[in-house]
Write a protein that holds these residues in place. Structure first.
Motif, PDB file in Angstrom:
ATOM      1  N   PRO A 177     -11.074  23.878  13.725  1.00  0.00           N
ATOM      2  CA  PRO A 177     -12.285  23.707  14.548  1.00  0.00           C
ATOM      3  C   PRO A 177     -13.457  24.567  14.071  1.00  0.00           C
ATOM      4  O   PRO A 177     -14.603  24.317  14.435  1.00  0.00           O
ATOM      5  N   LEU A 178     -13.182  25.585  13.241  1.00  0.00           N
ATOM      6  CA  LEU A 178     -14.222  26.493  12.772  1.00  0.00           C
ATOM      7  C   LEU A 178     -14.844  26.070  11.448  1.00  0.00           C
ATOM      8  O   LEU A 178     -15.721  26.763  10.935  1.00  0.00           O
ATOM      9  N   GLN A 179     -14.409  24.934  10.901  1.00  0.00           N
ATOM     10  CA  GLN A 179     -14.848  24.567   9.547  1.00  0.00           C
ATOM     11  C   GLN A 179     -16.368  24.510   9.419  1.00  0.00           C
ATOM     12  O   GLN A 179     -16.949  25.172   8.549  1.00  0.00           O
ATOM     13  N   THR A 180     -17.024  23.750  10.263  1.00  0.00           N
ATOM     14  CA  THR A 180     -18.489  23.597  10.156  1.00  0.00           C
ATOM     15  C   THR A 180     -19.190  24.934  10.304  1.00  0.00           C
ATOM     16  O   THR A 180     -20.092  25.272   9.517  1.00  0.00           O
ATOM     17  N   GLU A 181     -18.764  25.726  11.282  1.00  0.00           N
ATOM     18  CA  GLU A 181     -19.377  27.030  11.523  1.00  0.00           C
ATOM     19  C   GLU A 181     -19.212  27.959  10.319  1.00  0.00           C
ATOM     20  O   GLU A 181     -20.167  28.631   9.909  1.00  0.00           O
ATOM     21  N   LYS A 182     -18.024  27.987   9.726  1.00  0.00           N
ATOM     22  CA  LYS A 182     -17.754  28.907   8.617  1.00  0.00           C
ATOM     23  C   LYS A 182     -18.450  28.470   7.330  1.00  0.00           C
ATOM     24  O   LYS A 182     -18.891  29.319   6.545  1.00  0.00           O
ATOM     25  N   TYR A 183     -18.555  27.162   7.095  1.00  0.00           N
ATOM     26  CA  TYR A 183     -19.297  26.700   5.924  1.00  0.00           C
ATOM     27  C   TYR A 183     -20.780  27.044   6.080  1.00  0.00           C
ATOM     28  O   TYR A 183     -21.438  27.468   5.125  1.00  0.00           O
ATOM     29  N   HIS A 184     -21.301  26.873   7.284  1.00  0.00           N
ATOM     30  CA  HIS A 184     -22.704  27.216   7.536  1.00  0.00           C
ATOM     31  C   HIS A 184     -22.913  28.720   7.351  1.00  0.00           C
ATOM     32  O   HIS A 184     -23.910  29.148   6.746  1.00  0.00           O
ATOM     33  N   GLU A 185     -21.969  29.516   7.834  1.00  0.00           N
ATOM     34  CA  GLU A 185     -22.051  30.974   7.697  1.00  0.00           C
ATOM     35  C   GLU A 185     -22.070  31.396   6.228  1.00  0.00           C
ATOM     36  O   GLU A 185     -22.876  32.235   5.822  1.00  0.00           O
ATOM     37  N   ARG A 186     -21.185  30.802   5.417  1.00  0.00           N
ATOM     38  CA  ARG A 186     -21.150  31.153   3.993  1.00  0.00           C
ATOM     39  C   ARG A 186     -22.417  30.685   3.301  1.00  0.00           C
ATOM     40  O   ARG A 186     -22.972  31.381   2.445  1.00  0.00           O
ATOM     41  N   ASN A 187     -22.888  29.511   3.667  1.00  0.00           N
ATOM     42  CA  ASN A 187     -24.131  28.976   3.116  1.00  0.00           C
ATOM     43  C   ASN A 187     -25.288  29.946   3.351  1.00  0.00           C
ATOM     44  O   ASN A 187     -26.054  30.263   2.424  1.00  0.00           O
ATOM     45  N   LEU A 188     -25.406  30.469   4.556  1.00  0.00           N
ATOM     46  CA  LEU A 188     -26.501  31.385   4.881  1.00  0.00           C
ATOM     47  C   LEU A 188     -26.323  32.732   4.193  1.00  0.00           C
ATOM     48  O   LEU A 188     -27.314  33.365   3.793  1.00  0.00           O
ATOM     49  N   GLN A 189     -25.082  33.196   4.037  1.00  0.00           N
ATOM     50  CA  GLN A 189     -24.860  34.452   3.318  1.00  0.00           C
ATOM     51  C   GLN A 189     -25.306  34.328   1.866  1.00  0.00           C
ATOM     52  O   GLN A 189     -25.994  35.204   1.328  1.00  0.00           O
ATOM     53  N   ILE A 190     -24.911  33.230   1.236  1.00  0.00           N
ATOM     54  CA  ILE A 190     -25.288  33.008  -0.164  1.00  0.00           C
ATOM     55  C   ILE A 190     -26.800  32.843  -0.286  1.00  0.00           C
ATOM     56  O   ILE A 190     -27.427  33.389  -1.207  1.00  0.00           O
ATOM     57  N   ALA A 191     -27.399  32.122   0.653  1.00  0.00           N
ATOM     58  CA  ALA A 191     -28.857  31.973   0.659  1.00  0.00           C
ATOM     59  C   ALA A 191     -29.533  33.330   0.776  1.00  0.00           C
ATOM     60  O   ALA A 191     -30.482  33.634   0.033  1.00  0.00           O
ATOM     61  N   THR A 192     -29.048  34.169   1.673  1.00  0.00           N
ATOM     62  CA  THR A 192     -29.648  35.484   1.890  1.00  0.00           C
ATOM     63  C   THR A 192     -29.551  36.343   0.633  1.00  0.00           C
ATOM     64  O   THR A 192     -30.538  36.970   0.215  1.00  0.00           O
ATOM     65  N   ASP A 193     -28.377  36.362   0.020  1.00  0.00           N
ATOM     66  CA  ASP A 193     -28.184  37.172  -1.182  1.00  0.00           C
ATOM     67  C   ASP A 193     -29.140  36.772  -2.296  1.00  0.00           C
ATOM     68  O   ASP A 193     -29.792  37.619  -2.913  1.00  0.00           O
ATOM     69  N   PHE A 194     -29.249  35.467  -2.574  1.00  0.00           N
ATOM     70  CA  PHE A 194     -30.049  35.053  -3.723  1.00  0.00           C
ATOM     71  C   PHE A 194     -31.543  35.015  -3.416  1.00  0.00           C
ATOM     72  O   PHE A 194     -32.356  35.241  -4.324  1.00  0.00           O
ATOM     73  N   MET A 195     -31.905  34.802  -2.157  1.00  0.00           N
ATOM     74  CA  MET A 195     -33.319  34.963  -1.809  1.00  0.00           C
ATOM     75  C   MET A 195     -33.717  36.427  -1.968  1.00  0.00           C
ATOM     76  O   MET A 195     -34.813  36.742  -2.453  1.00  0.00           O
ATOM     77  N   TYR A 196     -32.840  37.343  -1.592  1.00  0.00           N
ATOM     78  CA  TYR A 196     -33.116  38.776  -1.778  1.00  0.00           C
ATOM     79  C   TYR A 196     -33.269  39.102  -3.254  1.00  0.00           C
ATOM     80  O   TYR A 196     -34.215  39.793  -3.658  1.00  0.00           O
ATOM     81  N   VAL A 197     -32.342  38.603  -4.068  1.00  0.00           N
ATOM     82  CA  VAL A 197     -32.392  38.859  -5.516  1.00  0.00           C
ATOM     83  C   VAL A 197     -33.755  38.474  -6.077  1.00  0.00           C
ATOM     84  O   VAL A 197     -34.419  39.273  -6.754  1.00  0.00           O
ATOM     85  N   PHE A 198     -34.197  37.264  -5.807  1.00  0.00           N
ATOM     86  CA  PHE A 198     -35.464  36.801  -6.391  1.00  0.00           C
ATOM     87  C   PHE A 198     -36.682  37.437  -5.740  1.00  0.00           C
ATOM     88  O   PHE A 198     -37.746  37.519  -6.365  1.00  0.00           O
ATOM     89  N   SER A 199     -36.525  37.932  -4.500  1.00  0.00           N
ATOM     90  CA  SER A 199     -37.647  38.630  -3.862  1.00  0.00           C
ATOM     91  C   SER A 199     -37.953  39.950  -4.562  1.00  0.00           C
ATOM     92  O   SER A 199     -39.064  40.497  -4.409  1.00  0.00           O
ATOM     93  N   GLN A 200     -36.981  40.465  -5.322  1.00  0.00           N
ATOM     94  CA  GLN A 200     -37.141  41.755  -5.984  1.00  0.00           C
ATOM     95  C   GLN A 200     -37.791  41.644  -7.370  1.00  0.00           C
ATOM     96  O   GLN A 200     -38.101  42.663  -7.992  1.00  0.00           O
ATOM     97  N   ILE A 201     -37.986  40.422  -7.843  1.00  0.00           N
ATOM     98  CA  ILE A 201     -38.489  40.240  -9.216  1.00  0.00           C
ATOM     99  C   ILE A 201     -40.011  40.399  -9.250  1.00  0.00           C
ATOM    100  O   ILE A 201     -40.737  39.751  -8.494  1.00  0.00           O
ATOM    101  N   GLN A 202     -40.462  41.260 -10.151  1.00  0.00           N
ATOM    102  CA  GLN A 202     -41.898  41.475 -10.341  1.00  0.00           C
ATOM    103  C   GLN A 202     -42.406  40.526 -11.420  1.00  0.00           C
ATOM    104  O   GLN A 202     -41.860  40.481 -12.510  1.00  0.00           O
ATOM    105  N   LYS A 203     -43.455  39.785 -11.093  1.00  0.00           N
ATOM    106  CA  LYS A 203     -43.991  38.808 -12.049  1.00  0.00           C
ATOM    107  C   LYS A 203     -45.090  39.434 -12.907  1.00  0.00           C
ATOM    108  O   LYS A 203     -45.730  40.388 -12.525  1.00  0.00           O
TER     109      LYS A 203
END
Length: 203
Positions: A177-203
């Motif tokens: 029953p937790l499948q949708t919730e946990k996939y969404h949770e992992r999706n947002l964690q991965i999104a947060t990590d890589f948005m943070y990574v690219f937010s740190q790049i100086q152009k």
């Protein structure tokens, strides 16, 4: 970029990333910055065991983050230590986040076009080995997204740098029953990590 994806990004909170996690992300930030500072092409190959879940989410969000922060010359790929299929729940999770998903082929290893904006080139999603002809042969960073791939790939041919950034597998919640919730949770964690990574790049 599609409005629903922008809204998702605007609600991500970098404060949820621990200092320990930021240290894990730092080698990737340094790799991207070293390339961006010399206007070099940035190639990132996200590697997991089956190239079915986490590596696809990482590929999609890293490419989206590069576009969001207008970091040029970023090309994201994914692969596995073996070939299976992009798990349908990943496509559904991305769709629910605002990505446009087009089925390009059926079969045991279907191919998807994944778009984050009307005028952006689609990401081609399907399962493949990390050294597939579809992926770069050299001058790339190999980012290991699961412990099995990290342990099973002590050496990635052609990789300029090897960076482990591990995520828990949402597969553990398949057929629960937790499948949708946990996939969404992992999706947002991965999104947060890589948005943070690219937010740190100086152009």
């Amino acid at each position: 970029m599609f409005i629903k994806i922008k809204n998702t990004i605007e609600h991500l909170n970098f404060d949820t990333i621990s200092e320990e996690r930021k240290k894990i992300l730092q080698p990737l930030i340094a790799f991207i910055q070293s390339k961006a500072s010399t206007s070099s092409t940035i190639r990132l190959n996200f590697i997991c065991t089956h190239n079915s879940r986490r590596s696809h989410l990482a590929q999609v969000w890293a490419q989206t983050a590069a576009a969001f922060y207008t970091i040029p010359n970023v090309f994201c790929y994914s692969g596995g230590t073996e070939t299976t299929a992009l798990f349908p729940k990943i496509a559904a999770t991305l769709s629910n986040t605002g990505f446009e998903i087009q089925s390009l082929s059926k079969g045991s290893n279907p191919i998807y076009g994944i778009k984050f904006g009307a005028n952006h080139h689609p990401i081609i999603g399907f399962s493949k080995s990390y050294d597939s002809e579809f992926n770069p042969k050299n001058d790339f960073a190999a980012i290991l997204t699961c412990s099995n791939a990290d342990e099973g790939c002590p050496f990635v041919a052609g990789a300029e740098k090897r960076i482990p950034i591990l995520f828990e597998d949402p597969k553990a919640f398949d057929n629960t029953p937790l499948q949708t919730e946990k996939y969404h949770e992992r999706n947002l964690q991965i999104a947060t990590d890589f948005m943070y990574v690219f937010s740190q790049i100086q152009k």
